[in-house]
Design a protein around this motif. Structure first.
Motif, mmCIF file in Angstrom:
data_model
loop_
_atom_site.group_PDB
_atom_site.id
_atom_site.type_symbol
_atom_site.label_atom_id
_atom_site.label_comp_id
_atom_site.label_asym_id
_atom_site.label_seq_id
_atom_site.Cartn_x
_atom_site.Cartn_y
_atom_site.Cartn_z
ATOM 1 N N ILE A 169 12.602 1.623 1.715
ATOM 2 C CA ILE A 169 11.830 2.296 0.655
ATOM 3 C C ILE A 169 10.414 2.469 1.193
ATOM 4 O O ILE A 169 9.837 1.509 1.702
ATOM 5 N N VAL A 170 9.877 3.682 1.092
ATOM 6 C CA VAL A 170 8.467 3.876 1.450
ATOM 7 C C VAL A 170 7.669 4.006 0.158
ATOM 8 O O VAL A 170 7.940 4.889 -0.660
ATOM 9 N N LEU A 171 6.703 3.121 -0.031
ATOM 10 C CA LEU A 171 5.859 3.201 -1.219
ATOM 11 C C LEU A 171 4.931 4.405 -1.088
ATOM 12 O O LEU A 171 4.441 4.709 -0.007
ATOM 13 N N MET A 172 4.710 5.091 -2.216
ATOM 14 C CA MET A 172 3.891 6.304 -2.191
ATOM 15 C C MET A 172 2.635 6.095 -3.051
ATOM 16 O O MET A 172 2.223 4.972 -3.269
ATOM 17 N N ALA A 173 2.040 7.189 -3.559
ATOM 18 C CA ALA A 173 0.705 7.116 -4.186
ATOM 19 C C ALA A 173 0.626 6.068 -5.298
ATOM 20 O O ALA A 173 -0.384 5.383 -5.449
ATOM 21 N N GLU A 174 1.693 5.946 -6.086
ATOM 22 C CA GLU A 174 1.661 4.969 -7.182
ATOM 23 C C GLU A 174 2.245 3.624 -6.775
ATOM 24 O O GLU A 174 2.859 2.926 -7.584
ATOM 25 N N ALA A 175 2.051 3.256 -5.516
ATOM 26 C CA ALA A 175 2.544 1.959 -5.041
ATOM 27 C C ALA A 175 1.995 0.835 -5.908
ATOM 28 O O ALA A 175 0.824 0.856 -6.287
ATOM 29 N N LEU B 35 0.849 -1.204 0.000
ATOM 30 C CA LEU B 35 0.000 0.000 0.000
ATOM 31 C C LEU B 35 0.876 1.241 0.000
ATOM 32 O O LEU B 35 2.044 1.177 0.410
ATOM 33 N N PRO B 36 0.309 2.377 -0.392
ATOM 34 C CA PRO B 36 1.023 3.630 -0.127
ATOM 35 C C PRO B 36 1.300 3.722 1.374
ATOM 36 O O PRO B 36 0.451 3.382 2.185
ATOM 37 N N GLY B 37 2.521 4.111 1.710
ATOM 38 C CA GLY B 37 2.906 4.202 3.114
ATOM 39 C C GLY B 37 3.629 2.968 3.625
ATOM 40 O O GLY B 37 4.199 2.997 4.715
ATOM 41 N N THR B 38 3.615 1.875 2.867
ATOM 42 C CA THR B 38 4.317 0.668 3.305
ATOM 43 C C THR B 38 5.823 0.887 3.202
ATOM 44 O O THR B 38 6.320 1.294 2.152
ATOM 45 N N MET B 39 6.537 0.631 4.328
ATOM 46 C CA MET B 39 7.998 0.746 4.310
ATOM 47 C C MET B 39 8.578 -0.651 4.109
ATOM 48 O O MET B 39 8.384 -1.547 4.934
ATOM 49 N N GLN B 40 9.256 -0.823 2.977
ATOM 50 C CA GLN B 40 9.837 -2.121 2.647
ATOM 51 C C GLN B 40 11.342 -2.084 2.876
ATOM 52 O O GLN B 40 11.963 -1.025 2.776
ATOM 53 N N LEU B 41 11.903 -3.247 3.118
ATOM 54 C CA LEU B 41 13.358 -3.338 3.248
ATOM 55 C C LEU B 41 13.900 -4.323 2.218
ATOM 56 O O LEU B 41 13.879 -5.535 2.431
ATOM 57 N N PRO B 42 14.409 -3.810 1.087
ATOM 58 C CA PRO B 42 15.016 -4.701 0.096
ATOM 59 C C PRO B 42 16.391 -5.175 0.590
ATOM 60 O O PRO B 42 16.897 -4.650 1.588
#
Lengths: 236, 332
Positions: free
Chosen positions: B257-263, B244-251
């Motif tokens: 990386i924080v996903l934003m509106a175009e997640a 989702l937008p707002g999800t903080m991922q750790l590659p």
């Protein structure tokens, strides 16, 4: 449906994740689709986003708060458990789609490498790809991109070391133990073995995606002539 | 009635509330990165509320309006000129026919919203006018503005049209951007993600104590966080799940990386956090190089703050609508 084994995990203020398991498995994925069918019928205001072994529910958190608790996730979890417990275990029969594919040549530039890597002939790869029954586990990556379960395990093939900047629309590809179809021209690292002339995603169509999560899919091998004919038909 | 694009700016796109309801077929929501700013821009010009506005990124476009129009600029404070006249932000401004609006840079922040009375009248795609650059959905296949584009402007319906004899001027009142734009770069609220407990102890501490900076390659899809590297206790093999937008991922690189509106609608990286919805527009206003700190909050606190913000925003939207009606700018 038995719900005791489903984990409910708050994901965001407006999102709750239902996890059935942590594996890619056809039976688990079938439970995902059965749950989605029940929830779409009984709680139609939720948005359900199915994945391999989980469903994300999106909802209006301010509408799901009740007087007793500030946390809408608990209220929603109760409603979802009740709906799933009451829901029938075998939902509607899935849609079945036949996808015509022209294998190899310019349409499947990696087919020769795939056959060589797997120590099979090109015809054996094609025959095994066509023989299987597939199920759309989920859509993602790009609008209308189906992740298909059911690939013959002998066709599992590592992704390309150098992903392509432009994979043509309609390309049918193998990535690891999965197969999928690129709906549009996209960058991608899967091995391209063929191409379908069908349009998988069209915003003007209803529904816009040819395939839905849970659909059954079969591939049919076609020649260049039929590819061109169907492609012209799709454009018309 | 239309507006012509003389210069496109750095990245100017049409945005509305986005495209909900299509994640199951792989279509993300997109939509405005700073939703309250987008809604308030529409409110200031007397729009119904769901009209598309132009989201300008760091450097705005230059536009020529064929006819007289009311506009408003919100979000990051942006330089705006019509000839020699500087236009105030967060205020409705009247532009006569033929006006050339030059939008410049933003001293602070990353995204400004330009609303026009009547909205931009383009064809919705899957129920939204939002440009999804990544999925190529929206007006002109979701691409950013280019030189020579002509965007039609909708009819304002029952509202009074601007007086064509009047010169450039701003409405005598505007909004205080203070609660809606974060001038202080306060910490961003972060909820624990599904895989938070898989971070090693030092990384858990660093995520809440250390300063990150927004990476240069950040965009509408993701804000990359530089300056600190985080580590899991042990590598995790995950299958694709919702994002989702707002999800903080750790590659695997260790740079969050924080996903934003175009997640994208799904992802396979560990999810170490989720930005509180109420703070997502504030993160969207951080530009490459800006500092970011995070502070933890519970989901319950985040929901309470979200409810409070929605109440405040609802009250302000109502107040703006009443004020416009008193001014005789709109009919009921």
């Amino acid at each position: 449906m038995e719900t005791a084994s489903i984990q409910f995990e708050p994901f965001a203020e407006d999102a709750l994740l239902l996890r059935f398991d942590h594996r890619i498995d056809a039976a688990i994925n079938a439970r995902v689709h059965a749950a989605v069918a029940t929830l779409q019928r009984d709680l139609p205001r939720l948005e359900c986003v199915p994945a391999y072994a989980s469903v994300l529910l999106r909802f209006d958190p301010l509408a799901w708060r009740d007087a007793n608790t500030a946390d809408p996730h608990q209220v929603l979890e109760c409603a979802v458990r009740a709906a799933l417990s009451a829901g029938e275990s075998s939902p509607r029969a899935p849609h079945e789609r036949e996808i015509p594919v022209c294998y190899g040549g310019a349409h499947g530039p990696d087919l020769v490498d795939v056959a060589q890597h797997l120590d099979l002939t090109i015809d054996e790869v094609t025959a095994r790809h066509v023989a299987a029954d597939y199920r759309v586990a989920m859509l993602g990556f790009a609008p209308g991109f189906p992740y298909l379960l059911g690939l013959d395990p002998t066709l599992a093939m590592p992704r390309r070391r150098d992903p392509r900047q432009r994979v043509p629309a309609g390309s049918v590809a193998i990535g690891g133990a999965q197969t999928g179809i690129y709906p549009e021209q996209l960058p991608g690292g899967w091995q391209l073995i063929g191409r379908t002339p069908l349009r998988l995603f069209d915003v003007a169509a209803t529904p816009p995606s040819l395939l839905g999560a849970g659909d059954r899919v079969r591939f049919r091998a076609i020649g260049e002539d039929e590819f061109r004919h169907l492609e012209a038909e799709q454009r018309a | 009635m239309s507006v012509s694009v003389l210069k496109p700016g750095l990245l100017s796109t049409l945005q509305d509330a986005g495209r909900p309801g299509h994640a199951a077929i792989g279509v993300g929501r997109a939509g405005a990165m700073d939703v309250p700013a987008w809604r308030l821009a529409n409110a200031l010009v007397g729009n119904h509320g769901d009209e598309a506005a132009l989201e300008c990124t760091l450097l705005g476009p230059t536009l020529r309006f064929e006819r007289a129009v009311w506009i408003a600029l919100t979000g990051a404070p942006i330089q705006a000129q019509v000839g020699d006249v500087a236009l105030p932000p967060w205020t409705a401004c009247h532009l006569p026919a033929g006006s050339v609006l030059q939008l410049g840079g933003m001293a602070i922040g990353c995204r400004s919203y330009l609303a026009v009375r009547g909205g931009f009248d383009v064809t919705p795609v899957l129920g939204s006018l939002s440009s999804d650059l990544h999925a190529r959905l929206g007006h002109e296949a979701g691409r950013a503005l280019q030189v020579g584009d002509v965007l039609p402007i909708g009819h304002a319906g029952a509202v009074r049209e601007p007086d064509p004899t009047q010169s450039v001027h701003a409405s005598p009142w505007g909004l205080d951007p203070q609660p809606w734009f974060d001038f202080a770069s306060a910490p961003i609220t972060l909820l624990h993600g599904s895989h938070w407990s898989q971070l090693d102890e030092a990384s858990q501490q660093r995520l809440h104590d250390a300063r990150f900076s927004i990476g240069q390659d950040s965009n509408r899809t993701a804000s990359r966080l530089d300056g600190q590297t985080l580590q899991l206790r042990a590598p995790l093999e995950l299958i694709s799940e919702a994002a989702l937008p707002g999800t903080m991922q750790l590659p695997p690189s260790g740079q969050p990386i924080v996903l934003m509106a175009e997640a994208p609608v799904t992802g396979g990286y560990p999810r170490i956090g989720q930005i509180a919805a109420v703070d997502l527009p504030r993160l969207a206003q951080r530009r490459p190089g800006d500092a970011v700190c995070f502070r933890h909050a519970s989901l319950e606190d985040a929901i309470v703050r979200l409810a409070a913000r929605e109440r405040a925003l609802g009250a302000l939207l109502k107040h703006v609508a009443q004020r416009l009606q008193q001014d005789g700018c709109t009919n009921a």
